[in-house]
Motif scaffolding. Structure first.
Motif, mmCIF file in Angstrom:
data_model
loop_
_atom_site.group_PDB
_atom_site.id
_atom_site.type_symbol
_atom_site.label_atom_id
_atom_site.label_comp_id
_atom_site.label_asym_id
_atom_site.label_seq_id
_atom_site.Cartn_x
_atom_site.Cartn_y
_atom_site.Cartn_z
ATOM 1 N N ALA A 285 0.885 -1.390 0.002
ATOM 2 C CA ALA A 285 -0.068 -0.168 0.045
ATOM 3 C C ALA A 285 0.938 1.196 0.098
ATOM 4 O O ALA A 285 2.004 1.308 0.334
ATOM 5 N N LEU A 286 0.190 2.316 -0.469
ATOM 6 C CA LEU A 286 1.002 3.686 -0.185
ATOM 7 C C LEU A 286 0.229 4.332 1.010
ATOM 8 O O LEU A 286 -0.806 4.194 1.239
ATOM 9 N N ASN A 305 -6.159 7.436 -4.703
ATOM 10 C CA ASN A 305 -6.906 6.124 -4.957
ATOM 11 C C ASN A 305 -7.326 5.518 -6.302
ATOM 12 O O ASN A 305 -7.417 4.814 -6.752
ATOM 13 N N TYR A 306 -8.059 6.606 -6.573
ATOM 14 C CA TYR A 306 -8.781 6.622 -7.998
ATOM 15 C C TYR A 306 -7.807 6.465 -9.144
ATOM 16 O O TYR A 306 -8.265 5.818 -10.303
ATOM 17 N N ALA A 307 -6.479 7.046 -8.956
ATOM 18 C CA ALA A 307 -5.748 7.001 -10.233
ATOM 19 C C ALA A 307 -4.887 5.755 -10.190
ATOM 20 O O ALA A 307 -4.378 5.523 -11.276
ATOM 21 N N ILE A 308 -4.987 4.685 -9.307
ATOM 22 C CA ILE A 308 -4.045 3.747 -9.379
ATOM 23 C C ILE A 308 -4.867 2.675 -9.916
ATOM 24 O O ILE A 308 -5.904 2.100 -9.267
ATOM 25 N N ASP A 309 -4.364 1.873 -11.165
ATOM 26 C CA ASP A 309 -5.128 0.739 -11.690
ATOM 27 C C ASP A 309 -4.721 -0.516 -11.009
ATOM 28 O O ASP A 309 -3.717 -1.092 -11.690
ATOM 29 N N GLN A 310 -5.472 -1.019 -10.136
ATOM 30 C CA GLN A 310 -4.923 -1.741 -9.225
ATOM 31 C C GLN A 310 -4.931 -3.417 -10.273
ATOM 32 O O GLN A 310 -4.284 -4.201 -10.104
ATOM 33 N N GLU A 311 -6.128 -3.420 -10.923
ATOM 34 C CA GLU A 311 -6.427 -4.504 -11.598
ATOM 35 C C GLU A 311 -5.046 -4.665 -12.818
ATOM 36 O O GLU A 311 -4.632 -5.963 -12.990
ATOM 37 N N THR A 312 -4.909 -3.636 -13.464
ATOM 38 C CA THR A 312 -3.708 -3.786 -14.485
ATOM 39 C C THR A 312 -2.519 -4.102 -13.715
ATOM 40 O O THR A 312 -1.593 -4.785 -14.408
ATOM 41 N N ARG A 321 -1.276 -13.094 -9.892
ATOM 42 C CA ARG A 321 -1.050 -14.055 -8.659
ATOM 43 C C ARG A 321 -1.427 -13.041 -7.610
ATOM 44 O O ARG A 321 -2.092 -13.661 -6.397
ATOM 45 N N ASP A 322 -0.828 -11.973 -7.574
ATOM 46 C CA ASP A 322 -1.311 -11.039 -6.656
ATOM 47 C C ASP A 322 -2.865 -10.352 -6.952
ATOM 48 O O ASP A 322 -3.331 -10.439 -7.964
ATOM 49 N N LYS A 323 -3.620 -10.018 -5.732
ATOM 50 C CA LYS A 323 -4.779 -9.840 -5.850
ATOM 51 C C LYS A 323 -5.067 -8.211 -5.311
ATOM 52 O O LYS A 323 -4.608 -7.880 -4.381
ATOM 53 N N PRO A 324 -5.923 -7.489 -6.104
ATOM 54 C CA PRO A 324 -6.114 -6.019 -5.511
ATOM 55 C C PRO A 324 -6.425 -5.933 -4.045
ATOM 56 O O PRO A 324 -7.441 -6.934 -3.962
ATOM 57 N N ALA A 325 -6.062 -5.117 -3.438
ATOM 58 C CA ALA A 325 -6.447 -4.980 -2.096
ATOM 59 C C ALA A 325 -7.444 -3.666 -1.611
ATOM 60 O O ALA A 325 -7.281 -2.641 -2.314
ATOM 61 N N ALA A 326 -8.296 -3.879 -0.773
ATOM 62 C CA ALA A 326 -9.166 -2.938 -0.414
ATOM 63 C C ALA A 326 -8.847 -2.401 1.207
ATOM 64 O O ALA A 326 -9.469 -1.494 1.718
ATOM 65 N N GLN A 327 -7.907 -3.298 1.726
ATOM 66 C CA GLN A 327 -7.497 -2.796 3.097
ATOM 67 C C GLN A 327 -6.231 -3.641 3.420
ATOM 68 O O GLN A 327 -5.741 -4.270 2.476
ATOM 69 N N LEU A 328 -5.864 -3.420 4.439
ATOM 70 C CA LEU A 328 -4.339 -3.718 4.851
ATOM 71 C C LEU A 328 -4.066 -5.096 5.329
ATOM 72 O O LEU A 328 -3.112 -5.431 5.483
ATOM 73 N N GLU A 486 -13.225 5.354 4.178
ATOM 74 C CA GLU A 486 -14.674 6.326 3.917
ATOM 75 C C GLU A 486 -14.209 7.954 4.608
ATOM 76 O O GLU A 486 -14.449 8.450 4.205
ATOM 77 N N LYS A 487 -13.582 7.927 5.781
ATOM 78 C CA LYS A 487 -13.244 9.162 6.444
ATOM 79 C C LYS A 487 -11.759 9.591 6.624
ATOM 80 O O LYS A 487 -11.445 10.756 6.910
ATOM 81 N N LEU A 488 -10.983 8.641 6.768
ATOM 82 C CA LEU A 488 -9.503 9.071 6.981
ATOM 83 C C LEU A 488 -8.669 9.045 5.733
ATOM 84 O O LEU A 488 -8.039 9.856 5.564
ATOM 85 N N VAL A 489 -8.638 7.869 4.928
ATOM 86 C CA VAL A 489 -7.778 7.696 3.744
ATOM 87 C C VAL A 489 -6.385 8.001 3.893
ATOM 88 O O VAL A 489 -5.847 8.805 3.243
ATOM 89 N N GLN A 490 -5.829 7.293 4.919
ATOM 90 C CA GLN A 490 -4.439 7.484 4.997
ATOM 91 C C GLN A 490 -3.753 6.421 3.943
ATOM 92 O O GLN A 490 -2.393 6.967 3.796
ATOM 93 N N PHE A 491 -4.352 5.686 3.425
ATOM 94 C CA PHE A 491 -3.866 4.615 2.543
ATOM 95 C C PHE A 491 -4.418 4.542 1.373
ATOM 96 O O PHE A 491 -5.580 4.763 1.152
ATOM 97 N N ALA A 492 -3.320 4.059 0.153
ATOM 98 C CA ALA A 492 -3.957 3.841 -1.085
ATOM 99 C C ALA A 492 -3.551 2.167 -1.073
ATOM 100 O O ALA A 492 -2.277 2.051 -1.479
ATOM 101 N N HIS A 493 -4.342 1.193 -1.179
ATOM 102 C CA HIS A 493 -4.019 0.112 -1.135
ATOM 103 C C HIS A 493 -3.689 -0.427 -2.604
ATOM 104 O O HIS A 493 -4.594 -0.103 -3.600
#
Length: 528
Positions: A285-286, A305-312, A321-328, A486-493
């Motif tokens: 994560a960032l 978060n919107y700018a990072i194309d996790q799927e690609t 092999r790795d999977k897009p993440a929504a949390q840490l 939703e409220k803090l957004v410290q991370f971009a997973h």
């Protein structure tokens, strides 16, 4: 009663080791030899003959083998359950706690725990392990001011009250109810009572199946089987660690017969059938800091978060092999929130948020320092460059800083370096304990050791979850991860990772979810 002669003898040995370390200072960074090491140009530079020696090639040289920093991947992969050992050990496959230097533990109130310790255990200096050593380990790692990484990672600001009941019984009390205290204790690697409590020790004395023989800075580390080990003797009498930053080089060392195990590989490194995948619980994560514009505005952090194309990214760089993440934390960790969805890739939305913030006076042209650790995991440089480009596409100025481990760690853990620029740090977090407390306490509270910021509401949510048990604990931690998004957004997973080792045909070793953090050499045997 304690053996005073034993303690006096051991104290002399340790004082000499500590003094040598103090004189040598930062020799690991300068390339000079260190205590118990040969000259940098000789000694163990070349691995011993294969057969009785297990040869391991790592991504990077450990910054230290200090036992209280062993939760750092680059240190723990050599230390944990090899040179040093914990009181309690978590089975990485079942998740159950198992006896190690403590044979049993119990509590009537989830606050005070009584541990029965294993008798007949010796440290590598020949002295006996007793409750005094267990107490001193806790005091040193948790209650002292030497800045052990495990303190912030596992225990935070709260001290523990450890008391010796008798030679092989220890009482440990937390400041408040803590139902997972035995799990927390599994992160403490035991060292002798005479180990310095005022400074860190680069080369530890432990009770593990292997003892440290020689560390030739910049080249290799040699260990050998400890003849007086309390458990079964390992199959390999010796082991040699080397390190190469290029994954393809590590892979070729295995395929060419120059190494037996290589860490941090992927199929793209031409490891072929010698590549063994394993279930890795690491998450990338960032971590965004709010110290300066533009990241001190939540809209910019949302835009990232919107700018990072996790799927690609996961498909093109990691073959799906790795999977897009929504949390840490990944599935299987208590508190993982199944209802959270990854942020959609939406450049238009990201650009709109940047423009909205700019219109409100946010300096969106201010530079963002993007700090990344070289060779931390496969293809990290390519990943960093992709993210840098993604954020440039929405109008943000990102300066990529690729740093060696010792320099990057300054940005990993508080106190962070002061900077006039906004900071964004690539993190790789593995929750080996299987409980969200070991993630959120350090990464999301306002004073967490690896948290860039937080707020009072998040602190309250985490405190509530930490005290809960059973289904309530699961639900409370789910709410924490939801609040972060939703409220803090410290991370971009970015992604939940999978791991791969290169293992030669001459060695039998079955990796597990902890293999990237603690490579237990005693579990490796010659192939039949």
């Amino acid at each position: 009663m304690f053996n005073a002669q034993r303690i006096s003898s051991r104290a002399r040995k340790l004082s000499l080791a500590v003094a040598a370390g103090a004189l040598l200072g930062t020799s690991a960074l300068s390339g000079c030899s260190v205590a118990n090491s040969g000259e940098a140009g000789g000694g163990s530079g070349a691995p011993a003959a294969a057969g009785d020696t297990l040869r391991v090639v790592l991504q990077q040289e450990p910054p230290t083998l200090e036992a209280c920093d062993a939760n750092l991947t680059s240190t723990g992969i050599v230390d944990r359950s090899t040179i040093t050992e914990p009181l309690i050990e978590r089975n990485p496959t079942s998740g159950e706690l198992e006896p190690k230097l403590a044979t049993e533990w119990s509590s009537d109130d989830d606050q005070t725990f009584t541990l029965k310790l294993r008798e007949g255990v010796k440290f590598h200096d020949g002295s006996d392990f007793t409750a005094e050593d267990a107490k001193a380990t806790i005091d040193r790692a948790v209650n002292s001011k030497i800045g052990c990484d495990v303190e912030g990672y596992v225990f935070g600001d709260d001290d523990l009250d450890a008391k010796v009941v008798d030679d092989y019984t220890l009482s440990v009390k937390s400041k408040k109810k803590d139902p997972i205290l035995p799990l927390r204790l599994s992160f403490l690697e035991v060292v002798p009572a005479e180990t310095s409590a005022t400074e860190k020790v680069r080369e530890p004395i432990g009770t593990g199946p292997y003892q440290l023989d020689q560390w030739t800075a910049g080249q290799s580390i040699d260990v050998s089987a400890f003849a007086d080990y309390w458990g079964e003797q390992p199959a390999f009498k010796k082991a040699n660690y080397q390190w190469r930053s290029e994954a393809s080089v590590r892979a070729s060392m295995v395929t060419a017969g120059e190494a037996d195990i290589a860490t941090g590989l992927s199929p793209e490194d031409n490891i072929g059938e010698l590549g063994v995948a394993y279930p890795n619980n690491e998450t990338v994560a960032l971590r965004m800091h709010d110290n300066a514009a533009p990241l001190n505005d939540i809209r910019i952090r949302q835009a990232v978060n919107y700018a990072i194309d996790q799927e690609t990214i996961t498909k093109s760089l990691y073959g799906g092999r790795d999977k897009p993440a929504a949390q840490l934390v990944p599935e299987g960790v208590v508190g993982h929130n199944d209802s959270l969805q990854i942020w959609p890739y939406d450049l238009d939305k990201a650009k709109a948020l940047v423009e909205e913030a700019k219109a409100d006076g946010v300096d969106t042209s201010a530079p963002i320092e993007f700090v990344v650790r070289t060779a931390q995991f496969p293809r990290i440089q390519e990943l960093s460059q992709v993210i840098q480009q993604n954020l440039s596409d929405i109008g943000l100025k990102v300066d990529l800083k690729m740093l060696e481990t010792s320099q990057q760690l300054k940005y990993q853990v508080r106190p962070f370096p002061e900077s006039d620029n906004a900071l964004m740090v690539m993190i790789q977090h593995g929750n080996q304990a299987g409980d969200a407390a070991f993630t959120v306490d350090q990464y999301m509270t306002t004073k967490g050791a690896q948290s860039a910021f937080g707020n009072e509401e998040m602190d309250k949510l985490i405190a509530k979850a930490d005290q809960a048990t059973g289904e309530d604990r699961q639900k409370d931690f789910e709410e924490v991860f939801k609040y972060q998004n939703e409220k803090l957004v410290q991370f971009a997973h970015i992604s939940h990772q999978t791991g791969m080792l290169g293992i030669s045909k001459s060695v039998s070793y079955e990796p597990n979810s902890s293999s990237g953090d603690e490579l237990r050499l005693a579990e490796a045997t010659p192939a039949s």
